[in-house]
Design a protein around this motif. Structure first.
Motif, PDB file in Angstrom:
ATOM      1  N   LYS A 101     -39.083 -11.281  -0.532  1.00  0.00           N
ATOM      2  CA  LYS A 101     -38.462 -11.657   0.735  1.00  0.00           C
ATOM      3  C   LYS A 101     -37.826 -13.048   0.732  1.00  0.00           C
ATOM      4  O   LYS A 101     -37.144 -13.408   1.694  1.00  0.00           O
ATOM      5  CB  LYS A 101     -39.500 -11.589   1.860  1.00  0.00           C
ATOM      6  CG  LYS A 101     -40.029 -10.179   2.112  1.00  0.00           C
ATOM      7  CD  LYS A 101     -40.990 -10.159   3.283  1.00  0.00           C
ATOM      8  CE  LYS A 101     -41.481  -8.743   3.568  1.00  0.00           C
ATOM      9  NZ  LYS A 101     -42.410  -8.702   4.720  1.00  0.00           N
ATOM     10  N   LYS A 102     -38.073 -13.834  -0.330  1.00  0.00           N
ATOM     11  CA  LYS A 102     -37.592 -15.220  -0.312  1.00  0.00           C
ATOM     12  C   LYS A 102     -36.805 -15.560  -1.566  1.00  0.00           C
ATOM     13  O   LYS A 102     -37.192 -15.204  -2.680  1.00  0.00           O
ATOM     14  CB  LYS A 102     -38.770 -16.184  -0.145  1.00  0.00           C
ATOM     15  CG  LYS A 102     -38.338 -17.642   0.038  1.00  0.00           C
ATOM     16  CD  LYS A 102     -39.484 -18.513   0.486  1.00  0.00           C
ATOM     17  CE  LYS A 102     -40.509 -18.737  -0.606  1.00  0.00           C
ATOM     18  NZ  LYS A 102     -41.549 -19.707  -0.187  1.00  0.00           N
ATOM     19  N   LEU A 103     -35.731 -16.290  -1.355  1.00  0.00           N
ATOM     20  CA  LEU A 103     -34.812 -16.709  -2.399  1.00  0.00           C
ATOM     21  C   LEU A 103     -34.554 -18.206  -2.259  1.00  0.00           C
ATOM     22  O   LEU A 103     -34.475 -18.717  -1.146  1.00  0.00           O
ATOM     23  CB  LEU A 103     -33.486 -15.948  -2.228  1.00  0.00           C
ATOM     24  CG  LEU A 103     -32.237 -16.469  -2.931  1.00  0.00           C
ATOM     25  CD1 LEU A 103     -32.278 -16.090  -4.402  1.00  0.00           C
ATOM     26  CD2 LEU A 103     -30.983 -15.890  -2.265  1.00  0.00           C
ATOM     27  N   THR A 104     -34.446 -18.908  -3.389  1.00  0.00           N
ATOM     28  CA  THR A 104     -33.999 -20.300  -3.325  1.00  0.00           C
ATOM     29  C   THR A 104     -32.617 -20.419  -3.954  1.00  0.00           C
ATOM     30  O   THR A 104     -32.301 -19.751  -4.941  1.00  0.00           O
ATOM     31  CB  THR A 104     -34.966 -21.269  -4.031  1.00  0.00           C
ATOM     32  OG1 THR A 104     -35.079 -20.924  -5.415  1.00  0.00           O
ATOM     33  CG2 THR A 104     -36.335 -21.240  -3.372  1.00  0.00           C
ATOM     34  N   ILE A 105     -31.799 -21.258  -3.337  1.00  0.00           N
ATOM     35  CA  ILE A 105     -30.450 -21.557  -3.825  1.00  0.00           C
ATOM     36  C   ILE A 105     -30.354 -23.064  -3.999  1.00  0.00           C
ATOM     37  O   ILE A 105     -30.608 -23.825  -3.065  1.00  0.00           O
ATOM     38  CB  ILE A 105     -29.378 -21.084  -2.827  1.00  0.00           C
ATOM     39  CG1 ILE A 105     -29.472 -19.570  -2.608  1.00  0.00           C
ATOM     40  CG2 ILE A 105     -27.982 -21.467  -3.310  1.00  0.00           C
ATOM     41  CD1 ILE A 105     -28.541 -19.045  -1.527  1.00  0.00           C
ATOM     42  N   LYS A 106     -30.006 -23.496  -5.216  1.00  0.00           N
ATOM     43  CA  LYS A 106     -29.890 -24.926  -5.514  1.00  0.00           C
ATOM     44  C   LYS A 106     -28.461 -25.269  -5.912  1.00  0.00           C
ATOM     45  O   LYS A 106     -27.842 -24.568  -6.713  1.00  0.00           O
ATOM     46  CB  LYS A 106     -30.827 -25.320  -6.659  1.00  0.00           C
ATOM     47  CG  LYS A 106     -32.306 -25.226  -6.353  1.00  0.00           C
ATOM     48  CD  LYS A 106     -33.125 -25.662  -7.569  1.00  0.00           C
ATOM     49  CE  LYS A 106     -34.611 -25.560  -7.310  1.00  0.00           C
ATOM     50  NZ  LYS A 106     -35.406 -25.955  -8.508  1.00  0.00           N
ATOM     51  N   SER A 107     -27.949 -26.374  -5.360  1.00  0.00           N
ATOM     52  CA  SER A 107     -26.639 -26.860  -5.755  1.00  0.00           C
ATOM     53  C   SER A 107     -26.422 -28.255  -5.185  1.00  0.00           C
ATOM     54  O   SER A 107     -27.360 -28.895  -4.706  1.00  0.00           O
ATOM     55  CB  SER A 107     -25.531 -25.912  -5.301  1.00  0.00           C
ATOM     56  OG  SER A 107     -24.321 -26.210  -5.959  1.00  0.00           O
TER      57      SER A 107
END
Length: 272
Positions: free
Chosen positions: A254-260
């Motif tokens: 259910k959870k996603l991380t996005i890094k930028s």
């Protein structure tokens, strides 16, 4: 009485100015009508503008997103842009909580110049693609066609990132080819060093013709490629004219991380 709104333009998903995806960020000190926010987004002319209002606690904010045409429930690059602005204004702040119109709690963390966003994970289901839509995109053959119901976006996988980069859609024909979607996401395995997959997002139905770099589509694109590549952590590249990048990781079902990263290129005052 004139309402003065602190306003920024921020290039998201890039480490260089004038690359990535530009978003507007308006910091509100009083409530605006939906019609006013829509007019501001149309005036700025960017793919999305974020409107943020501080809640009772210092690091908690409500956030709403408007394209030049309509309100968008969830937007990755405008969330990143708003986070960059707040971390710049409050350098000691290391974590932010945004609450969007869907009542999602978007948790944001800062690690130096890198910003990490927690987003939900969504599914896709198989769906047929009209021949007229493929013709408008300039695509002769697809690997797969799926649909995400939360964003009402059609996902098309094609055979190569070279074909993806060279797409030049006929946007008027594209709009006429389908009337039940908000956009079309075209994706392919990447042949660039350090990247796993690439994408481009076309949405003349609900925003601009092409969104240069799209974080929100990764709520379902990441799971799609995770299953295809058998990987939880991946590097994504958006091969639009402006280009952009992000690291995605499926933390759970259910959870996603996005890094930028993001770059503030303009600060001003909007008067309404």
């Amino acid at each position: 009485m004139t309402n003065r709104i602190e306003t920024y333009i921020v290039d998201s998903f890039t480490d260089k100015p004038f690359k990535g995806n530009p978003a507007g960020v308006c910091i509100l000190n009083q409530t605006l009508l939906d019609e006013q926010m829509q007019l501001i987004a149309r005036e700025l002319g960017l793919s999305e503008t974020a409107f943020i209002t501080q809640n009772k606690e210092s690091n908690k904010y409500s956030i709403r997103f408007f394209s030049p045409k309509m309100e968008i429930p969830l937007c990755g690059h405008a969330t990143l842009a708003a986070s960059k602005v707040l971390f710049e204004i409050f350098p000691k702040m290391e974590k932010i909580h945004f609450k969007n119109i869907q009542d999602l709690d978007l948790s944001i963390k800062k690690y130096g110049d890198t910003i990490e966003m927690e987003f939900p994970v969504y599914d896709t289901v198989p769906q047929n693609t009209p021949k007229e839509l493929l013709k408008a995109l300039g695509i002769k053959q697809i690997v797969n066609s799926e649909f995400n119901k939360e964003a009402k976006i059609l996902l098309l996988e094609i055979e190569s990132s070279e074909l993806l980069e060279n797409l030049s859609p006929d946007y008027e024909k594209l709009k006429r080819s389908h009337n039940l979607i908000n956009g079309v996401l075209v994706t392919a395995i990447s042949k660039r060093d350090g990247y796993d997959f690439e994408s481009r997002y076309f949405w003349p139905w609900s925003g601009t013709n092409e969104d240069p770099v799209t974080g929100g589509t990764h709520t379902f694109l990441s799971k799609y490629w995770s299953m295809r590549l058998n990987k939880k952590k991946m590097n994504s590249y958006q091969c639009s004219e402006r280009t952009g990048f992000m690291e995605v990781e499926l933390v759970s079902d259910k959870k996603l991380t996005i890094k930028s990263e993001a770059q503030i290129i303009l600060k001003g005052e909007l008067k309404i």
